[in-house]
Design an enzyme around this catalytic site. Structure first.
Site, mmCIF file in Angstrom:
data_model
loop_
_atom_site.group_PDB
_atom_site.id
_atom_site.type_symbol
_atom_site.label_atom_id
_atom_site.label_comp_id
_atom_site.label_asym_id
_atom_site.label_seq_id
_atom_site.Cartn_x
_atom_site.Cartn_y
_atom_site.Cartn_z
ATOM 1 C CB SER A 1 -0.915 0.010 1.214
ATOM 2 O OG SER A 1 -1.757 -1.119 1.203
HETATM 3 C C1 LIG Z 1 -3.323 -4.039 -0.514
HETATM 4 S S1 LIG Z 1 -2.873 -5.683 -0.205
HETATM 5 C C2 LIG Z 1 -2.295 -5.633 1.454
HETATM 6 C C3 LIG Z 1 -1.151 -4.687 1.674
HETATM 7 C C4 LIG Z 1 -0.400 -4.906 2.942
HETATM 8 N N1 LIG Z 1 -1.223 -4.779 4.143
HETATM 9 C C5 LIG Z 1 0.837 -4.024 3.048
HETATM 10 O O1 LIG Z 1 1.734 -4.393 3.796
HETATM 11 O O2 LIG Z 1 0.952 -2.998 2.390
HETATM 12 C C6 LIG Z 1 -4.456 -6.473 0.008
HETATM 13 C C7 LIG Z 1 -4.372 -7.951 0.271
HETATM 14 O O3 LIG Z 1 -5.645 -8.402 0.700
HETATM 15 C C8 LIG Z 1 -5.727 -9.766 0.367
HETATM 16 N N2 LIG Z 1 -7.129 -10.225 0.466
HETATM 17 C C9 LIG Z 1 -8.118 -10.066 -0.454
HETATM 18 N N3 LIG Z 1 -9.250 -10.639 0.006
HETATM 19 C C10 LIG Z 1 -8.981 -11.163 1.225
HETATM 20 C C11 LIG Z 1 -9.749 -11.891 2.176
HETATM 21 N N4 LIG Z 1 -11.039 -12.178 1.969
HETATM 22 N N5 LIG Z 1 -9.145 -12.280 3.335
HETATM 23 C C12 LIG Z 1 -7.833 -12.003 3.556
HETATM 24 N N6 LIG Z 1 -7.065 -11.320 2.662
HETATM 25 C C13 LIG Z 1 -7.626 -10.896 1.524
HETATM 26 C C14 LIG Z 1 -5.121 -9.828 -1.025
HETATM 27 O O4 LIG Z 1 -4.681 -11.146 -1.345
HETATM 28 C C15 LIG Z 1 -3.989 -8.807 -0.915
HETATM 29 O O5 LIG Z 1 -2.756 -9.440 -0.690
#
Ligand SMILES: C[S@@+](CC[C@H](N)C(=O)[O-])C[C@H]1O[C@@H](n2cnc3c(N)ncnc32)[C@H](O)[C@@H]1O
Length: 427
Positions: free
Chosen positions: A94
């Site tokens: 992010s």
């Molecule tokens: C923007 S990224 C996370 C960025 C991270 N927190 C960072 O360190 O910057 C969003 C993540 O959410 C995950 N995701 C999507 N749907 C999800 C769900 N239902 N449960 C858990 N994770 C999920 C995706 O696989 C993705 O890796």
């Protein structure tokens, strides 16, 4: 925890990064300091704890090897780490500004237990810095590849023992964990699954990017009896939720005489019958202006939020190159509305007094004038009732006492509860 002025910790070589691309610690530390200065100046970092975390965690160790320091330490840029077959981003590191802001929204303290939904490693490392050795961080992701990568990067950066990473669809909770003092959701959520409220401590904070009729706000919520009330709001977009909480938008295509398309994307309340709009892009375009102006370089993100809540037939637009709209990029915004046999979209023109721009609507179709007028009425309503005040959101889980919903609140139904918005009167 490091003091804000402390030198960054020495770092080991990032995994997988070839020696000729390893940035010198001094150079990375300069980028870190510059980023923190910028985030402080923008009001995204407001506490010494978040500042210290940003000065300590080496962002370059959590982005892919070929990402230059300039990008790793950019204020506004997310770094996409995974896409689907169509090129849609599924996972990213992010942007720094929203990580900083969400950490501030979560009001983290040493010793707290924190759940991060959506993993990657970097944000979990920042959280670990703030909650310290006595705290606990659990980071879940639905994608095993993301968790595998996050685990390796956290280990290599010295945070492996301080963060528990695991594969889970967060919609169903986290087995054997909770309660959490804070839950930070880093993926676009259309609703709040009941299990997140079960996992949240009574005094806890839930920070999540909530999608409301296609427009997202990252909201910090605290409990107020049986419902939640917002305590902070930030503008941000996130990759979409996967798994059981995934929400599909409804898409309608308008085709112009050259076969080029304008895509109308509805979150949920799409008109049942779109046939009145057949051939609409071949009609003469009309426009209506509002008299509402704004200076140059001033954010009007709250106008989009106002539309999402109050404009009937609201939709988001994506346009093909070669359409009339694409030719006039820069004078309109991808927010529109369908009204009967008319389709209108938000537009701007130079303000009559020559300072800034005036908002209005351009429209097509037999009911184009009506559609444009509907948009303009809401621009004027926003100017009167929304523009000068920060809204307050509520979330009322199914089964809570809806009689308590304030009379001045607007209501949006979700699958598991109700979201409300109120625009306090101008001070
Ligand atoms: C923007 S990224 C996370 C960025 C991270 N927190 C960072 O360190 O910057 C969003 C993540 O959410 C995950 N995701 C999507 N749907 C999800 C769900 N239902 N449960 C858990 N994770 C999920 C995706 O696989 C993705 O890796």
């Amino acid at each position: 925890m490091s003091e804000p002025s402390a030198a960054p910790r020495p770092v080991a070589a990032p995994i997988g990064r070839s020696t000729d691309t390893v940035p010198s610690p001094d150079r990375a530390a300069e980028f870190r300091a510059a980023l923190v200065n910028s985030l402080r100046a923008d009001g995204k970092i407001t506490t010494p704890a978040v500042e210290a975390a940003f000065l300590t965690v080496a962002r370059e160790r959590f982005v892919p090897d070929d990402v230059p320091l300039e990008q790793a330490y950019a204020v506004d840029d997310a770094v996409v780490t995974k896409r689907d077959q169509r090129g849609v981003a599924l996972s990213s590191v992010s942007a720094a500004y929203i990580q900083a802001r969400m950490l501030e929204q979560a009001d983290l303290r040493p010793g707290m237990t924190v759940l991060e939904v959506g993993s990657g490693g970097l944000n979990a490392a920042l959280i670990a810095e703030i909650v310290g050795d006595q705290g606990r961080v659990v980071s879940v992701d639905i994608d095993p590849d993301v968790i595998d990568r996050a685990a390796k990067l956290l280990d290599a950066s010295g945070y492996g023992s301080r963060v528990r990473v695991l594969v889970a669809d967060a919609e169903h909770g986290v087995p054997g964990e909770g309660p959490f003092d804070a839950i930070i959701v880093t993926v676009g959520a259309w609703d709040i699954p009941p299990v997140w409220l079960e996992l949240l401590a009574d005094t806890g904070v839930l920070v999540l990017p909530l999608i409301m009729n296609g427009v997202t706000r990252t909201i910090g919520f605290r409990r107020a009896g049986g419902h939640l009330v917002s305590t902070s709001i930030e503008v941000a977009g996130f990759v979409p939720m996967q798994g059981a909480g995934r929400h599909e938008e409804r898409v309608f295509l308008l085709t112009d005489p050259n076969g080029k398309q304008v895509k109308l994307r509805f979150d949920s309340a799409a008109p049942e019958d779109m046939s009145p709009l057949d051939g609409v892009l071949a009609t003469d375009r009309t426009e209506v202006w509002s008299g509402v102006t704004i200076p140059h370089r001033t954010s009007f993100a709250d106008l989009h939020l106002w539309f999402a809540w109050h404009l009937p037939g609201f939709c988001l637009l994506t346009v093909d190159d070669g359409t009339e709209l694409a030719d006039e990029r820069g004078t309109w915004f991808p927010f529109g509305a369908v009204h009967g046999a008319g389709f209108a979209y938000l537009a701007i023109r130079p303000a009559p007094e020559g300072v800034g721009v005036e908002f209005g609507a351009r429209a097509y179709g037999r009911d184009g004038q009506l559609a444009a007028t509907t948009v303009v009425e809401q621009i004027q309503a926003w100017d009167h009732d929304g523009r000068h005040t920060e809204p307050v959101f509520g979330y009322w889980p199914a089964g809570s006492d809806e009689n308590q919903i304030p009379a001045d609140a607007s209501v949006m139904n979700k699958a598991r509860g109700i979201v409300t918005i109120s625009w306090p009167p101008r001070a």
